[in-house]
Scaffold this active site. Structure first.
Site, short mmCIF file in Angstrom:
data_model
loop_
_atom_site.label_atom_id
_atom_site.label_comp_id
_atom_site.label_asym_id
_atom_site.label_seq_id
_atom_site.Cartn_x
_atom_site.Cartn_y
_atom_site.Cartn_z
N ILE A 106 0.81 -1.22 0.00
CA ILE A 106 0.00 0.00 0.00
C ILE A 106 0.85 1.27 0.00
O ILE A 106 0.31 2.36 0.12
CB ILE A 106 -0.99 0.02 1.19
N GLU A 107 2.16 1.11 -0.15
CA GLU A 107 3.01 2.30 -0.30
C GLU A 107 3.58 2.36 -1.71
O GLU A 107 2.94 2.86 -2.62
CB GLU A 107 4.06 2.33 0.80
#
Length: 358
Positions: free
Chosen positions: A158-159
């Site tokens: 999710i980064e």
């Protein structure tokens, strides 16, 4: 092969969390007005007794540099180049600097970070200012070195959502990077060397020359009367120094300050019930440049932060006993704010490097 974003806990890097803890001894000291001396329109003070106040704080000192990752010009330049290169992400759209923006105090100015394909993260983007002074990284302390921390956001789904083995292959196909890795490490592109170079660059992002530092060095005219009053409160009635008393204005430890956010913090790392809702104490250098504040970015301004601690925080069941209602006057709050500004300094400037061509 590029990956799709997953839903796992983010390895968001550290931002600002001001922990003011009550119940410490009052550090107030006598003051004397200087003859006509002024600092930003407020008369400064000169008194030998301020040596006692300064002694309550620890100078920043030298940063520890790992023996296996010396700070060479070549390593730092390589790390800086990769820090600004979106090719380190899974779809070539995000760089480290996408969330750690120099003009925003190496944060992103948002309550929580925006990651791969616009996914909203669970935590606030911390600054990398003075991150080389920490013994643990991330809000929950899951990394024990900058080298380990630097790789976490790259591979987090999710980064930046980049497979590290694929990144090695990708960078190895860029002649400019092959040359830079050879110059920096006398070695090829490896995962370990990527982490080392990024960590070396981050260790150059330092604030250590504020009026607060000058005061600790013996220049008692560096702070004006209001700032010194705030410094006394910080070490005395406001009790901030209980958690922000180390050289980097952090105890390098973890505390629950009462926020009910549903984020279990360090408990996700240790599994210890005592660590539920507990987060690492960040340092305060550069604090004025990097709001919003707290691990969830819920407090927009430093005034909001001071007010939060003044009323003793919220009612998380695991709240630290150090969190107490302060009942500060408006004048005292203004003095604390002035002191925080005096320790902020100037956000380090970085010239964006040219990226090696494919």
């Amino acid at each position: 092969m590029k990956k799709k974003a997953g839903l796992i806990t983010s390895f968001a890097v550290i931002t600002t969390l001001l922990i003011a803890c009550g119940g410490t001894e009052d550090a107030s000291l006598p003051t004397e007005e200087a003859d006509g001396a002024e600092n930003n329109g407020v008369e400064t003070v000169h008194d030998d007794s301020y040596e006692e106040l300064a002694s309550m704080y620890q100078p920043l000192g030298n940063m520890e540099i790992p023996e296996d990752n010396p700070m060479t010009d070549e390593t730092i330049e390589l790390g800086k180049t990769m820090f600004f290169d979106p090719r380190l992400s899974g779809d070539d759209s995000l760089s480290c600097a996408s969330c750690h923006i120099p003009a925003l105090g190496y944060g992103d100015g948002k309550p929580v970070f925006e990651g791969f394909e616009g996914v909203e993260g669970p935590r606030n983007t911390p600054t990398i200012i003075n991150s080389g002074y920490y013994t643990s990284l991330f809000w929950d302390g899951r990394a024990d070195s900058l080298e380990a921390q630097a790789l976490g956001p790259i591979e987090s789904p999710i980064e930046m959502n980049q497979d590290l083995d694929e990144l090695v292959v990708q960078l190895s196909e860029i002649d400019g990077y092959v040359e830079m890795f050879d110059e920096a490490f006398d070695d090829e592109v490896t995962i370990d060397n990527i982490g080392k170079a990024l960590a070396a660059f981050q260790r150059t992002i330092v604030i250590d020359d504020t009026p607060f530092d000058d005061f600790l060095a013996g220049d008692y005219s560096a702070l004006n009367e209001k700032e010194i009053k705030g410094m006394e409160l910080f070490a005395g009635d406001a009790g901030c120094i209980s958690c922000h008393g180390g050289p980097n204005l952090s105890d390098d430890s973890f505390h629950n300050i009462g926020m009910e956010t549903g984020d279990e913090g360090r408990y996700e790392v240790t599994g210890d019930e005592a660590d539920k809702g507990v987060f690492r104490t960040p340092g305060l250098y550069g604090i004025a440049h990097r709001g919003p504040y707290m691990h969830n970015g819920s407090l927009e301004t430093l005034e909001d932060v001071i007010d939060y601690y003044d009323h003793g925080g919220d009612d998380h069941p695991n709240k630290s006993a150090l969190m107490e209602e302060l009942n500060l006057s408006e004048e005292e709050k203004e003095a604390l704010h002035a002191f925080l500004m005096a320790m902020s300094g100037e956000s380090p400037h970085v010239d964006v490097p040219a990226l090696p061509e494919d």
